[in-house]
Design an enzyme around this catalytic site. Structure first.
Site, PDB file in Angstrom:
ATOM      1  N   TYR A   1       0.831  -1.202   0.000  1.00  0.00           N
ATOM      2  CA  TYR A   1       0.000   0.000   0.000  1.00  0.00           C
ATOM      3  C   TYR A   1       0.869   1.258   0.000  1.00  0.00           C
ATOM      4  O   TYR A   1       0.658   2.181  -0.803  1.00  0.00           O
ATOM      5  CB  TYR A   1      -0.905  -0.021   1.222  1.00  0.00           C
ATOM      6  CG  TYR A   1      -1.878   1.126   1.319  1.00  0.00           C
ATOM      7  CD1 TYR A   1      -2.967   1.228   0.452  1.00  0.00           C
ATOM      8  CD2 TYR A   1      -1.732   2.110   2.302  1.00  0.00           C
ATOM      9  CE1 TYR A   1      -3.875   2.274   0.553  1.00  0.00           C
ATOM     10  CE2 TYR A   1      -2.630   3.157   2.412  1.00  0.00           C
ATOM     11  CZ  TYR A   1      -3.700   3.234   1.536  1.00  0.00           C
ATOM     12  OH  TYR A   1      -4.596   4.279   1.637  1.00  0.00           O
TER      13      TYR A   1
ATOM     14  N   THR B   1     -13.877   5.637   6.791  1.00  0.00           N
ATOM     15  CA  THR B   1     -14.357   5.213   5.476  1.00  0.00           C
ATOM     16  C   THR B   1     -14.401   3.690   5.442  1.00  0.00           C
ATOM     17  O   THR B   1     -14.298   3.028   6.471  1.00  0.00           O
ATOM     18  CB  THR B   1     -13.420   5.724   4.369  1.00  0.00           C
ATOM     19  OG1 THR B   1     -12.145   5.080   4.502  1.00  0.00           O
ATOM     20  CG2 THR B   1     -13.231   7.230   4.469  1.00  0.00           C
TER      21      THR B   1
END
Length: 300
Positions: A154, A189
């Protein structure tokens, strides 16, 4: 046909508009009176999340499909005549220690988080250049400037975005196109939702087994507990894009600001740690070397 006349409301092209920050950003843009092209792999999910609006065009777009991006851009221009702000928001999270992330997973991470925004931006820029105006916004992460445990893939994808965006601004400045990097901290989120945005490592090594189990449990427990409010982030970003000169980098969230400040201090310490050794690496026969060294030593 591209409308080269600046208009109000502006037209926003937002990827990943069916969940998380994408929903909140699209909502904020619509509430501010702008027009929004919202994309996701399934356009129906965009409409389900945002409802039906005259100023909303929902489009299906797989950002990893380079051939699909121009079609989406054509549809946006056909509907609204122009694109003023592109927000590269879509992304996912391949979590895990490097040796446990398969090669296929690592490449998939780069395809979505890095090459996906490149695909979309490459399709949008001809429109913005024709307009001689536009704003390219790319959402990275604090993981795009600070590496960490369990985020090798990531962070690599987000670091790549940062380098691309920092360089892209020089390419686009002559055409009145600005670039803004958004570095969010932890926001509530769907990034940590398993199966939605988070993908755990395919491989398993005994040396990492206990740490992997514990870290995955910690990440799962964090989901829904993040401090950042994505609705506030969306509204703030709409405000920033209304500025005559949007920031080149926006660090979003108090946790992100604190983390970036620590990184900045660490970099200064690291730059100074071996200054003498670093400053004497020119060729001995370089006539400009003494002058440069004198200047460096004066600054030191």
């Amino acid at each position: 046909m591209i409308d080269t006349t600046p208009t109000t409301p502006a037209v926003w092209f937002i990827t990943g508009a069916a969940r998380g920050l994408g929903i909140e950003l699209a909502t904020a843009a619509l509430e501010a009176g702008h027009r929004v092209v919202g994309t996701a792999r399934d356009a129906g999910r965009v409409t389900a999340a945002l409802g039906e609006h005259d100023d909303l065009l929902a489009l299906s777009l797989d950002i990893t499909d380079a051939a699909a991006a121009p079609s989406a851009v054509d549809a946006a221009v056909e509907r609204f005549g122009r694109i003023d702000t592109l927000v590269n928001n879509a992304g996912n999270f391949y979590a895990g220690y490097f040796e446990e992330i398969s090669d296929a997973q690592f490449r998939a991470q780069m395809e979505t988080n890095f090459f996906g925004p490149l695909n979309v931006t490459r399709a949008v820029l001809p429109v913005m250049r024709a307009q001689r105006s536009g704003r390219v916004v790319t959402v990275t992460s604090t993981a795009g400037i600070i590496g960490g445990e369990f985020v090798a893939a990531y962070a690599a994808s987000k670091f790549a975005l940062e380098g691309w965006m920092e360089s892209l601004r020089f390419d686009l400045a002559p055409y009145n196109i600005s670039t803004t990097i958004v570095e969010p901290g932890f926001f509530r989120t769907e990034l940590l939702v398993e199966g939605a945005s988070s993908i755990w490592p395919e491989l398993s090594l005994d040396d990492y087994a206990d740490r992997t189990e514990q870290t995955i449990a910690a990440w799962k427990a964090m989901n829904g507990q993040q401090g950042g409010d994505p609705a506030k982030l969306g509204r703030a970003l709409v405000q920033l894009m209304a500025l005559d000169e949007p920031p080149q980098r926006w660090i979003a969230g108090a946790d992100a600001v604190a983390a970036v400040e620590r990184k900045a201090r660490d970099l200064l310490v690291q730059a100074d740690a071996h200054r003498e050794l670093s400053s004497h690496l020119d060729h001995d026969d370089d006539p400009a070397a003494p002058e440069r060294l004198t200047h460096q030593e004066t600054r030191a």
